[in-house]
Design a protein around this motif. Structure first.
Motif, PDB file in Angstrom:
ATOM      1  N   ALA A 116       0.850  -1.185   0.000  1.00  0.00           N
ATOM      2  CA  ALA A 116       0.000   0.000   0.000  1.00  0.00           C
ATOM      3  C   ALA A 116       0.884   1.232   0.000  1.00  0.00           C
ATOM      4  N   GLY A 117       0.306   2.387  -0.275  1.00  0.00           N
ATOM      5  CA  GLY A 117       1.060   3.626  -0.277  1.00  0.00           C
ATOM      6  C   GLY A 117       0.559   4.553  -1.361  1.00  0.00           C
ATOM      7  N   VAL A 118       1.436   5.467  -1.808  1.00  0.00           N
ATOM      8  CA  VAL A 118       1.079   6.438  -2.840  1.00  0.00           C
ATOM      9  C   VAL A 118       2.198   6.503  -3.875  1.00  0.00           C
ATOM     10  N   LYS A 119       1.876   6.176  -5.108  1.00  0.00           N
ATOM     11  CA  LYS A 119       2.817   6.272  -6.220  1.00  0.00           C
ATOM     12  C   LYS A 119       2.713   7.639  -6.892  1.00  0.00           C
TER      13      LYS A 119
ATOM     14  N   SER B  75       6.800   4.921  -4.767  1.00  0.00           N
ATOM     15  CA  SER B  75       7.687   5.108  -5.910  1.00  0.00           C
ATOM     16  C   SER B  75       7.289   6.317  -6.752  1.00  0.00           C
ATOM     17  N   GLY B  76       8.257   6.801  -7.557  1.00  0.00           N
ATOM     18  CA  GLY B  76       7.972   7.794  -8.587  1.00  0.00           C
ATOM     19  C   GLY B  76       7.701   9.205  -8.097  1.00  0.00           C
ATOM     20  N   ALA B  77       8.090   9.548  -6.869  1.00  0.00           N
ATOM     21  CA  ALA B  77       7.780  10.865  -6.325  1.00  0.00           C
ATOM     22  C   ALA B  77       8.629  11.955  -6.965  1.00  0.00           C
ATOM     23  N   GLY B  78       8.038  13.133  -7.163  1.00  0.00           N
ATOM     24  CA  GLY B  78       8.723  14.214  -7.844  1.00  0.00           C
ATOM     25  C   GLY B  78       9.874  14.813  -7.062  1.00  0.00           C
ATOM     26  N   GLU B  79       9.786  14.841  -5.713  1.00  0.00           N
ATOM     27  CA  GLU B  79      10.873  15.359  -4.890  1.00  0.00           C
ATOM     28  C   GLU B  79      11.565  14.257  -4.112  1.00  0.00           C
ATOM     29  N   ALA B  80      10.811  13.458  -3.370  1.00  0.00           N
ATOM     30  CA  ALA B  80      11.389  12.365  -2.585  1.00  0.00           C
ATOM     31  C   ALA B  80      10.315  11.327  -2.320  1.00  0.00           C
ATOM     32  N   CYS B  81      10.690  10.061  -2.471  1.00  0.00           N
ATOM     33  CA  CYS B  81       9.733   8.995  -2.163  1.00  0.00           C
ATOM     34  C   CYS B  81       9.402   8.997  -0.671  1.00  0.00           C
TER      35      CYS B  81
ATOM     36  N   ARG C 239       6.298  14.689  -2.262  1.00  0.00           N
ATOM     37  CA  ARG C 239       6.846  13.610  -1.448  1.00  0.00           C
ATOM     38  C   ARG C 239       5.794  12.512  -1.267  1.00  0.00           C
ATOM     39  N   GLY C 240       6.228  11.282  -1.446  1.00  0.00           N
ATOM     40  CA  GLY C 240       5.285  10.186  -1.257  1.00  0.00           C
ATOM     41  C   GLY C 240       4.874  10.056   0.193  1.00  0.00           C
ATOM     42  N   LEU C 241       5.876   9.992   1.080  1.00  0.00           N
ATOM     43  CA  LEU C 241       5.653   9.887   2.523  1.00  0.00           C
ATOM     44  C   LEU C 241       6.497  10.950   3.205  1.00  0.00           C
ATOM     45  N   HIS C 242       5.845  11.807   3.978  1.00  0.00           N
ATOM     46  CA  HIS C 242       6.522  12.890   4.708  1.00  0.00           C
ATOM     47  C   HIS C 242       6.253  12.682   6.200  1.00  0.00           C
TER      48      HIS C 242
END
Length: 282
Positions: free
Chosen positions: A175-178, A201-207, A183-186
């Motif tokens: 689970a999570g956010v692609k 995965s695939g985050a524009g600044e940081a996964c 940021r995917g997870l902050h």
């Protein structure tokens, strides 16, 4: 909302002062029974077209009333099931409330987040899909995989999961956010998150971005972002066996933080890029 008992059983007109409306009584009684039943058994509600609620916020708001912290041996499950085709066009923001007894799941393998709908600023400059802030704040358990689309002109700080100021969160495996715009997870400012085997995965600044926080992302998929792990000051991150391959800038950027990591999942970085960039960290 049903009528209150004081309204239903109020004295009627002089011609019939003692006859309350039986339809109102049935509605009120059903509402009371729903609360009692919800506190004693597992509950699953659906969100989306033809579901119990139109939005995630509406489901969380109702369940926060119905689903108190009652004890039951072996626990109780409260699931918000996103129906097939549901698109997230809202932001769930939990402030100083414990919603950790709720779980967000989905019928689809991936659920689209409409990035252009992330318009409410949280903590001044961030625009997350799911956020929890405050020492008592706990986000609902994320047990669905979300995929943020590219709608909207500005991807900056359009984050997936956001925890700050002592909040807690739990993201289940797979689970999570692609493809978060930012940021995917902050996780920051005394917050804690367990996200083992998650996908950001695939985050524009940081996964994953962590600062003054504890984060567990063992075996997580943090591939294809600008940075796999972005660590600010005094974070503690367990990223053993996490995959940071194909990070376009750096697999790990570390400033004054501690990270546990095995390098066997960082081989596929662009030529000249660093698997690990350490600056006053370990």
């Amino acid at each position: 909302m049903v009528e209150l008992a004081t309204t239903i059983w109020a004295d009627g007109p002089s011609s019939d002062p003692y006859e309350p409306d039986k339809a109102q009584i049935r509605t009120w009684g059903t509402w009371v029974e729903e609360i009692i039943t919800a506190s004693e058994s597992n509950v699953t509600v659906s969100v989306g077209s033809g579901g119990d609620f139109p939005t995630i916020n509406a489901a969380v708001e109702r369940l926060s009333v119905l689903r108190g912290p009652a004890y039951k041996k072996n626990g109780l499950q409260t699931t918000i099931m996103l129906k097939t085709g549901f698109v997230v066009e809202e932001q769930l923001v939990v402030i100083d409330l414990d919603m950790g007894r709720l779980t967000i799941a989905a019928e689809d393998a991936e659920v689209v987040i409409r990035r252009s709908a992330l318009s409410q600023p949280v903590d001044s400059i961030y625009y997350p899909a799911f956020a929890a802030l405050g020492a008592n704040a706990v986000l609902p358990v994320i047990n669905a995989l979300f995929n943020m689309d590219s709608s909207g002109a500005d991807p900056t700080y359009r984050n997936g999961v956001f925890l700050s100021d002592g909040a807690r969160g739990h993201v289940m495996p797979n689970a999570g956010v692609k493809n978060a715009g930012g940021r995917g997870l902050h996780v920051a400012n005394g917050s804690v998150c367990k996200a083992r085997s998650s996908i950001f995965s695939g985050a524009g600044e940081a996964c994953v971005r962590a600062s003054h926080a504890f984060v567990e992302v063992r075996q997580a998929t943090l591939t294809g972002g600008y940075k796999g792990l972005m660590l600010g000051a005094l974070a503690v991150v367990d990223a053993e066996d996490a995959n940071i391959s194909n990070s376009s800038y750096a697999g790990i950027e570390n400033y004054a933080s501690s990270v546990r990591f095995g390098k066997r999942h960082c081989e596929q970085l662009p030529e000249g890029r660093r698997a690990v960039w350490r600056e006053d960290g370990s």
